[in-house]
Scaffold this active site. Structure first.
Site, PDB file in Angstrom:
ATOM      1  N   LYS A  60     -33.615  -7.252   7.998  1.00  9.80           N
ATOM      2  CA  LYS A  60     -33.704  -7.901   6.673  1.00  9.80           C
ATOM      3  C   LYS A  60     -32.614  -8.952   6.505  1.00  9.80           C
ATOM      4  O   LYS A  60     -32.890 -10.094   6.143  1.00  9.80           O
ATOM      5  CB  LYS A  60     -33.542  -6.817   5.591  1.00  9.80           C
ATOM      6  CG  LYS A  60     -33.259  -7.359   4.210  1.00  9.80           C
ATOM      7  CD  LYS A  60     -33.141  -6.260   3.175  1.00  9.80           C
ATOM      8  CE  LYS A  60     -31.761  -5.744   2.925  1.00  9.80           C
ATOM      9  NZ  LYS A  60     -30.882  -6.576   2.084  1.00  9.80           N
ATOM     10  N   ASN A  61     -31.375  -8.556   6.766  1.00  7.64           N
ATOM     11  CA  ASN A  61     -30.268  -9.460   6.444  1.00  7.64           C
ATOM     12  C   ASN A  61     -30.107 -10.601   7.448  1.00  7.64           C
ATOM     13  O   ASN A  61     -29.258 -11.466   7.262  1.00  7.64           O
ATOM     14  CB  ASN A  61     -28.967  -8.676   6.271  1.00  7.64           C
ATOM     15  CG  ASN A  61     -28.978  -7.881   4.973  1.00  7.64           C
ATOM     16  OD1 ASN A  61     -29.809  -8.121   4.105  1.00  7.64           O
ATOM     17  ND2 ASN A  61     -28.071  -6.924   4.849  1.00  7.64           N
TER      18      ASN A  61
ATOM     19  N   CYS B 216     -24.847  -6.462  -9.959  1.00  9.01           N
ATOM     20  CA  CYS B 216     -25.912  -5.496  -9.727  1.00  9.01           C
ATOM     21  C   CYS B 216     -25.267  -4.137  -9.587  1.00  9.01           C
ATOM     22  O   CYS B 216     -24.048  -4.022  -9.706  1.00  9.01           O
ATOM     23  CB  CYS B 216     -26.747  -5.855  -8.508  1.00  9.01           C
ATOM     24  SG  CYS B 216     -25.870  -5.675  -6.975  1.00  9.01           S
TER      25      CYS B 216
ATOM     26  N   ARG C 289     -20.223  -8.762  -7.683  1.00  3.23           N
ATOM     27  CA  ARG C 289     -20.811  -9.781  -6.818  1.00  3.23           C
ATOM     28  C   ARG C 289     -20.677 -11.216  -7.344  1.00  3.23           C
ATOM     29  O   ARG C 289     -21.674 -11.889  -7.653  1.00  3.23           O
ATOM     30  CB  ARG C 289     -22.264  -9.421  -6.501  1.00  3.23           C
ATOM     31  CG  ARG C 289     -22.371  -7.971  -6.059  1.00  3.23           C
ATOM     32  CD  ARG C 289     -23.681  -7.635  -5.448  1.00  3.23           C
ATOM     33  NE  ARG C 289     -23.763  -8.032  -4.064  1.00  3.23           N
ATOM     34  CZ  ARG C 289     -24.826  -7.832  -3.308  1.00  3.23           C
ATOM     35  NH1 ARG C 289     -25.884  -7.264  -3.803  1.00  3.23           N
ATOM     36  NH2 ARG C 289     -24.839  -8.211  -2.051  1.00  3.23           N
TER      37      ARG C 289
ATOM     38  N   ASP D  79     -23.182  -0.825   4.104  1.00  5.98           N
ATOM     39  CA  ASP D  79     -24.600  -0.469   3.940  1.00  5.98           C
ATOM     40  C   ASP D  79     -24.943   0.892   4.535  1.00  5.98           C
ATOM     41  O   ASP D  79     -26.035   1.420   4.284  1.00  5.98           O
ATOM     42  CB  ASP D  79     -25.499  -1.550   4.573  1.00  5.98           C
ATOM     43  CG  ASP D  79     -25.393  -2.877   3.839  1.00  5.98           C
ATOM     44  OD1 ASP D  79     -24.924  -2.886   2.686  1.00  5.98           O
ATOM     45  OD2 ASP D  79     -25.763  -3.909   4.433  1.00  5.98           O
TER      46      ASP D  79
ATOM     47  N   ARG E 221     -37.597  -2.612  -0.405  1.00  9.76           N
ATOM     48  CA  ARG E 221     -36.955  -3.917  -0.245  1.00  9.76           C
ATOM     49  C   ARG E 221     -36.346  -4.085   1.139  1.00  9.76           C
ATOM     50  O   ARG E 221     -36.192  -5.198   1.621  1.00  9.76           O
ATOM     51  CB  ARG E 221     -35.838  -4.088  -1.280  1.00  9.76           C
ATOM     52  CG  ARG E 221     -36.354  -4.333  -2.664  1.00  9.76           C
ATOM     53  CD  ARG E 221     -35.230  -4.593  -3.603  1.00  9.76           C
ATOM     54  NE  ARG E 221     -34.547  -5.828  -3.244  1.00  9.76           N
ATOM     55  CZ  ARG E 221     -33.750  -6.498  -4.064  1.00  9.76           C
ATOM     56  NH1 ARG E 221     -33.549  -6.051  -5.275  1.00  9.76           N
ATOM     57  NH2 ARG E 221     -33.165  -7.591  -3.679  1.00  9.76           N
TER      58      ARG E 221
HETATM   59  N1  EPU Z   1     -17.234 -11.997  -2.882  1.00  7.59           N
HETATM   60  C1  EPU Z   1     -16.451 -12.734  -3.756  1.00  7.59           C
HETATM   61  N2  EPU Z   1     -16.855 -14.002  -4.087  1.00  7.59           N
HETATM   62  C2  EPU Z   1     -17.988 -14.547  -3.590  1.00  7.59           C
HETATM   63  C3  EPU Z   1     -18.780 -13.800  -2.691  1.00  7.59           C
HETATM   64  C4  EPU Z   1     -18.359 -12.517  -2.353  1.00  7.59           C
HETATM   65  O1  EPU Z   1     -15.426 -12.268  -4.234  1.00  7.59           O
HETATM   66  O2  EPU Z   1     -18.284 -15.702  -3.940  1.00  7.59           O
HETATM   67  C5  EPU Z   1     -16.809 -10.627  -2.516  1.00  7.59           C
HETATM   68  C6  EPU Z   1     -17.800  -9.556  -2.957  1.00  7.59           C
HETATM   69  O3  EPU Z   1     -17.631  -9.213  -4.323  1.00  7.59           O
HETATM   70  C7  EPU Z   1     -17.487  -8.416  -2.026  1.00  7.59           C
HETATM   71  C8  EPU Z   1     -17.026  -9.137  -0.756  1.00  7.59           C
HETATM   72  O4  EPU Z   1     -16.826 -10.493  -1.126  1.00  7.59           O
HETATM   73  O5  EPU Z   1     -16.420  -7.643  -2.514  1.00  7.59           O
HETATM   74  C9  EPU Z   1     -17.986  -9.090   0.391  1.00  7.59           C
HETATM   75  O6  EPU Z   1     -19.302  -9.342  -0.045  1.00  7.59           O
HETATM   76  P1  EPU Z   1     -20.262 -10.305   0.778  1.00  7.59           P
HETATM   77  O7  EPU Z   1     -20.295 -11.623   0.108  1.00  7.59           O
HETATM   78  O8  EPU Z   1     -19.931 -10.247   2.227  1.00  7.59           O
HETATM   79  O9  EPU Z   1     -21.669  -9.602   0.539  1.00  7.59           O
HETATM   80  P2  EPU Z   1     -23.021 -10.365   0.526  1.00  7.59           P
HETATM   81  O10 EPU Z   1     -22.941 -11.485   1.490  1.00  7.59           O
HETATM   82  O11 EPU Z   1     -23.424 -10.645  -0.871  1.00  7.59           O
HETATM   83  C10 EPU Z   1     -24.200  -9.067   2.484  1.00  7.59           C
HETATM   84  C11 EPU Z   1     -25.410  -8.220   2.622  1.00  7.59           C
HETATM   85  C12 EPU Z   1     -25.199  -6.888   1.922  1.00  7.59           C
HETATM   86  C13 EPU Z   1     -23.985  -6.217   2.561  1.00  7.59           C
HETATM   87  C14 EPU Z   1     -22.769  -7.144   2.462  1.00  7.59           C
HETATM   88  C15 EPU Z   1     -21.534  -6.614   3.157  1.00  7.59           C
HETATM   89  C16 EPU Z   1     -27.207  -9.794   2.709  1.00  7.59           C
HETATM   90  C17 EPU Z   1     -28.392 -10.374   2.066  1.00  7.59           C
HETATM   91  N3  EPU Z   1     -26.552  -8.891   2.024  1.00  7.59           N
HETATM   92  O12 EPU Z   1     -24.009  -9.269   1.074  1.00  7.59           O
HETATM   93  O13 EPU Z   1     -26.353  -6.105   2.160  1.00  7.59           O
HETATM   94  O14 EPU Z   1     -23.716  -5.023   1.875  1.00  7.59           O
HETATM   95  O15 EPU Z   1     -23.075  -8.416   3.064  1.00  7.59           O
HETATM   96  O16 EPU Z   1     -21.797  -6.382   4.499  1.00  7.59           O
HETATM   97  O17 EPU Z   1     -26.880 -10.130   3.852  1.00  7.59           O
HETATM   98  C18 EPU Z   1     -27.975  -4.436   1.711  1.00  7.59           C
HETATM   99  O18 EPU Z   1     -28.604  -4.827   2.702  1.00  7.59           O
HETATM  100  O19 EPU Z   1     -28.243  -3.364   1.113  1.00  7.59           O
HETATM  101  C19 EPU Z   1     -26.853  -5.253   1.209  1.00  7.59           C
HETATM  102  C20 EPU Z   1     -26.375  -5.130  -0.033  1.00  7.59           C
END
Ligand code: EPU
Length: 427
Positions: free
Chosen positions: A27-28, A122, A127, A314, A407
């Site tokens: 998925k990711n 969420c 986030r 995850d 999902r």
């Molecule tokens: N963060 C910030 N500012 C930003 C973006 C992120 O402070 O602008 C912080 C977040 O709050 C968090 C940290 O950075 O504390 C890391 O989050 P990250 O941005 O890496 O998460 P993401 O990219 O939104 C992806 C996966 C998630 C997975 C996380 C961590 C996708 C679509 N989603 O999310 O997957 O948990 O990386 O590995 O790739 C899932 O599949 O269930 C899922 C939630």
């Protein structure tokens, strides 16, 4: 919106699952490659695409932007991207799929403007998107924010920049990697995330002509060189390491003889290390893991979630189900998201001995018998954890709201039923 439920007859911790479970495309990984379609002047072909809700939403989003999505066969898609002209990201889809934020950078770079709504928080945490907004501005975009969302403009195009990520965000790394392909000049992403899905995306873009160096390291350099061509190229979706990890945990708990195949165990070093430390015996092959019923008692182990190659957030909830069946006290330290321990309260209703210390830390004391319960799935991974709890428990469980599980896990009920789980979907 009412969605389906799963009815589960628990196996009372008896090792009855037998057979083979194939791992689907990740998925990711695939949802980012779908967003990357915006970088192509002609078309993109994708293979091994999982039939899951998040993929359907992303395809819908591309349709709204003017792309044409054709299903060429089972799990195969062709996306014609020549007519992409809409710069406003659909609000309904964006609100339902936070990951749609990865489309914003490519759109801004291609069309010189983008509008998208606040993706909001969420259940797993706040986030924020500050890293994205800061990076786009560093690349020359102007930002206007109002109650409807964000307006970013760069009428003369974006320019390469040095972007330091204050945390190695997965989707921010992917967004800047893609956006930089269409920016003028060189972009350097520092403190980049190392997740294999990022390498998979980057390697595909490279195979289509993008100039990218440093994938899999904290410094990624991209030399922008205009729209890409996908003619005669196919992206084959890498195996889903989180699905594989979830099924390995299931096998550790309930396998008589279960093989998880079509996966890449090298992406799961942290999980495999921890399970072995706890006493799980497993055969690790090149693309499979096999677990049999020759197990003794499991020992408590501590988990601390971390960016790749550390223990994935995850898999934290699924792993906690395992810890309820291990002898002793385990600490769970969720370092990435502040809402990702909320499910533990519900897990306690199954009979688990859990103590939440604060938003990031908890203790699980095992081994405890679990009893079937009727619960509501709050999000994808916690929902999957309840399915595991229901399968391990004694008696009947009902997990409502399985839209969240759908999902990320394709037809999980049917696939688990094939290896002996007593699980069925009800409307
Ligand atoms: N963060 C910030 N500012 C930003 C973006 C992120 O402070 O602008 C912080 C977040 O709050 C968090 C940290 O950075 O504390 C890391 O989050 P990250 O941005 O890496 O998460 P993401 O990219 O939104 C992806 C996966 C998630 C997975 C996380 C961590 C996708 C679509 N989603 O999310 O997957 O948990 O990386 O590995 O790739 C899932 O599949 O269930 C899922 C939630």
């Amino acid at each position: 919106m009412p969605t389906d439920s799963f009815e589960i007859e628990g196996l009372a911790a008896e090792r009855k699952l037998e057979g083979k479970l194939a791992i689907n495309g990740a998925k990711n990984a695939v949802i980012k490659v779908l967003a990357a379609a915006i970088l192509f002047k002609d078309e993109v072909r994708l293979d091994n695409v999982p039939a899951i809700e998040d993929v359907f939403r992303m395809e819908e989003l591309l349709g709204h932007l003017g792309a044409e999505v054709t299903e060429e066969g089972p799990n195969k898609f062709l996306i014609n991207t020549s007519q992409i002209n809409e710069w406003r990201v659909d609000e309904g889809i964006s609100k339902r799929l936070r990951a749609s934020v990865v489309a914003t950078g490519p759109l801004l770079a291609r069309l010189g403007k983008v509008h998208f709504p606040h993706p909001g928080g969420c259940v797993i945490g706040k986030r924020p998107i500050d890293i994205f907004l800061e990076g786009f501005q560093a690349m020359g975009a102007t930002l206007k924010e109002d109650e409807k969302g964000y307006d970013l403009k760069a009428p003369d195009g974006l320019t390469g920049a040095e972007i330091f990520l204050k945390v190695p965000s997965v989707t921010a790394t992917e967004t800047f990697l893609m956006t930089a392909v269409l920016a003028k000049g060189k972009t350097v992403i520092k403190n980049a995330a190392l997740e294999p899905e990022i390498c998979s995306l980057g390697n595909f873009l490279k195979s289509c002509g993008a100039n990218i160096e440093g994938l899999g390291t904290p410094t990624i350099t991209v030399a922008g060189d205009g729209l890409l061509s996908g003619v005669n190229k196919t992206y084959t979706t890498m195996p889903d390491r989180i699905e594989a990890g979830s099924f390995i945990i299931l096998a550790a708990l309930l396998a008589k003889d279960l093989e998880i195949f079509n996966c890449d165990p090298t992406h799961l070093d942290s999980l495999i290390h921890l399970l072995k430390q706890s006493g799980v015996k497993m055969e690790v092959g090149k693309d499979y893991i096999r677990i049999k019923d020759d197990q003794g008692d499991f020992k408590a182990v501590d988990i601390k979630t971390h960016e790749y190659p550390g223990f994935p957030t995850d898999l934290q909830a699924p792993m906690s189900i395992f810890l309820t069946q291990a002898l002793g006290q385990s600490f769970v330290f969720e370092t990435i998201f502040e809402g990702r321990l909320n499910y533990l309260e519900t897990l306690a209703r199954f009979g688990a001995n859990t103590r939440v210390l604060d938003a990031h830390r908890a203790i699980i004391e095992g081994k405890t018998k679990l009893h079937g319960k009727e619960v509501e799935s709050p999000d994808l991974r916690a929902g999957l954890a309840y399915v595991l709890a229901g399968l391990v428990a004694e008696g009947k469980s009902i997990v409502h709201n399985v839209y969240y599980i759908d999902r990320g896990y394709e037809r999980i009920d049917e696939r688990l039923a094939k290896v002996g789980a007593l699980i069925r979907r009800t409307a």
